[in-house]
Design a protein around this motif. Sequence first.
Motif, PDB file in Angstrom:
ATOM      1  N   LYS A   1       0.840  -1.200   0.000  1.00  0.00           N
ATOM      2  CA  LYS A   1       0.000   0.000   0.000  1.00  0.00           C
ATOM      3  C   LYS A   1       0.875   1.250   0.000  1.00  0.00           C
ATOM      4  O   LYS A   1       1.547   1.545   0.992  1.00  0.00           O
ATOM      5  CB  LYS A   1      -0.922   0.006   1.219  1.00  0.00           C
ATOM      6  N   PRO A   2       0.881   2.005  -1.106  1.00  0.00           N
ATOM      7  CA  PRO A   2       1.693   3.229  -1.154  1.00  0.00           C
ATOM      8  C   PRO A   2       1.113   4.322  -0.266  1.00  0.00           C
ATOM      9  O   PRO A   2      -0.024   4.234   0.203  1.00  0.00           O
ATOM     10  CB  PRO A   2       1.619   3.627  -2.631  1.00  0.00           C
ATOM     11  N   GLN A   3       1.903   5.356  -0.047  1.00  0.00           N
ATOM     12  CA  GLN A   3       1.478   6.490   0.760  1.00  0.00           C
ATOM     13  C   GLN A   3       0.850   7.570  -0.132  1.00  0.00           C
ATOM     14  O   GLN A   3       0.747   7.410  -1.341  1.00  0.00           O
ATOM     15  CB  GLN A   3       2.670   7.026   1.551  1.00  0.00           C
TER      16      GLN A   3
ATOM     17  N   GLY B   1      -2.946  21.180  -4.750  1.00  0.00           N
ATOM     18  CA  GLY B   1      -2.788  21.063  -3.297  1.00  0.00           C
ATOM     19  C   GLY B   1      -2.378  19.679  -2.847  1.00  0.00           C
ATOM     20  O   GLY B   1      -2.310  19.404  -1.636  1.00  0.00           O
ATOM     21  N   LEU B   2      -2.079  18.770  -3.775  1.00  0.00           N
ATOM     22  CA  LEU B   2      -1.631  17.424  -3.431  1.00  0.00           C
ATOM     23  C   LEU B   2      -0.158  17.448  -3.051  1.00  0.00           C
ATOM     24  O   LEU B   2       0.597  18.324  -3.467  1.00  0.00           O
ATOM     25  CB  LEU B   2      -1.842  16.476  -4.619  1.00  0.00           C
ATOM     26  N   LYS B   3       0.262  16.437  -2.277  1.00  0.00           N
ATOM     27  CA  LYS B   3       1.644  16.400  -1.822  1.00  0.00           C
ATOM     28  C   LYS B   3       2.561  15.905  -2.933  1.00  0.00           C
ATOM     29  O   LYS B   3       2.296  14.882  -3.574  1.00  0.00           O
ATOM     30  CB  LYS B   3       1.793  15.506  -0.594  1.00  0.00           C
TER      31      LYS B   3
ATOM     32  N   ASN C   1       6.839   3.862  -2.184  1.00  0.00           N
ATOM     33  CA  ASN C   1       5.690   4.368  -1.424  1.00  0.00           C
ATOM     34  C   ASN C   1       4.944   5.521  -2.093  1.00  0.00           C
ATOM     35  O   ASN C   1       3.953   6.012  -1.540  1.00  0.00           O
ATOM     36  CB  ASN C   1       6.160   4.799  -0.031  1.00  0.00           C
ATOM     37  N   CYS C   2       5.393   5.953  -3.258  1.00  0.00           N
ATOM     38  CA  CYS C   2       4.687   7.050  -3.918  1.00  0.00           C
ATOM     39  C   CYS C   2       3.437   6.543  -4.634  1.00  0.00           C
ATOM     40  O   CYS C   2       3.312   5.361  -4.949  1.00  0.00           O
ATOM     41  CB  CYS C   2       5.610   7.762  -4.912  1.00  0.00           C
ATOM     42  N   LYS C   3       2.510   7.440  -4.901  1.00  0.00           N
ATOM     43  CA  LYS C   3       1.326   7.083  -5.683  1.00  0.00           C
ATOM     44  C   LYS C   3       1.712   6.907  -7.152  1.00  0.00           C
ATOM     45  O   LYS C   3       1.267   5.972  -7.822  1.00  0.00           O
ATOM     46  CB  LYS C   3       0.254   8.159  -5.545  1.00  0.00           C
TER      47      LYS C   3
END
Length: 372
Positions: A197-199, A225-227, A265-267
Amino acid sequence: MKIAIVHDELMRRGGAEQVVLTMLKAFPDADVYTLAYNPEGTYPEYRNYNIKTSALQFLSKSVKWMQRLYFPFALWAMKAVKVHGYDVVLISNTHSAKYVDIDKNAVVFIYTYTPFRLAWNPTSYSQYNDSKGIHRWVFDKVVSYLRKVDKKAAQKGNFYLGMTNETSQRIKDAYDIRDVKIIPPDVKTRNFHVVEKPQDYYLLVSRLEFYKKADLAIEAFNRLGLKLIVVGNGTKAEELKRLAKNNIEFRKGLSSEELAILYANCKALIFPQYEDYGITPLEANASGRPVIAYEIGGVLETMIPYDNDASRATAVFFKEQTVKSLIDAISLFETLEFDSKFIRAHAEKFDESVFMKELQKFVSESINLKLK
């Protein structure tokens, strides 16, 4: 058989420097020649080899100084490097590696990532685009000279290699070369891993230079506004930091292990530039993660674009190099579910073991052909 490997410069951590490490695995007894070497700036594995440098080594302690002194000092320095006494010379090249002095009886292989960008595509440099008047006139004179020198140096190759069909055509057009063997650069899949499960962040991994278009990604994420985590350094770093809002984080100087964790871990990886090949999309795929990429260049030959079935895709493409087009692609991506195992399996087709076998086979067969 005595082999030498020549590379432009070993002062940074890029895709070409990774390719040379794989060349050294394919030919572990090879000697290495380069314009300048900075052990702190490039991959630590190079410490295991005897690196022979040009005279520019004494003046060029950083990439910035290497670039400042490149014309004309790097040309002179590389022309003075004697790569003598070898049966085979394998050149890993974009700009200066092919300028070295090579025995006439050596069999020369030139692996070109793309023809020298300053000579053949000067508009990819902001310094050229911003120049006017006498400065543009001087720039054009330098470009004209570099084209002549670069084309002449390319003729010393007996066999030519390229990354993709597109770069192969550029090599043919720039240097009047007829045959170019395509062997795509490798991704070292063993260095990357997949998580279940990525962050909740996107990732951009790049040198922060004009043509890399990191500003496009920053503008898009400022609006969304996304990280976004930006990994890299370059001449545009401070300018980009001033542009970014608080949802965007900058990192540099990461170890391979730290970078692999960020990939896993990235989307998704954001890839907004026009790249001749682009190793970072394959590194993301090796981590089971998809890519949001500008639909041009090397990604057309390394990625499987989304087309109604995300489970059999490795990337979402955007057609225009604009903030709106990128935002639309991110918005589409947010609605899709990708298959990390499928993506990882795709990356393994580009593994270093594949590159090594292809390179060893081509060199062996070409030498036999040359000797007939």
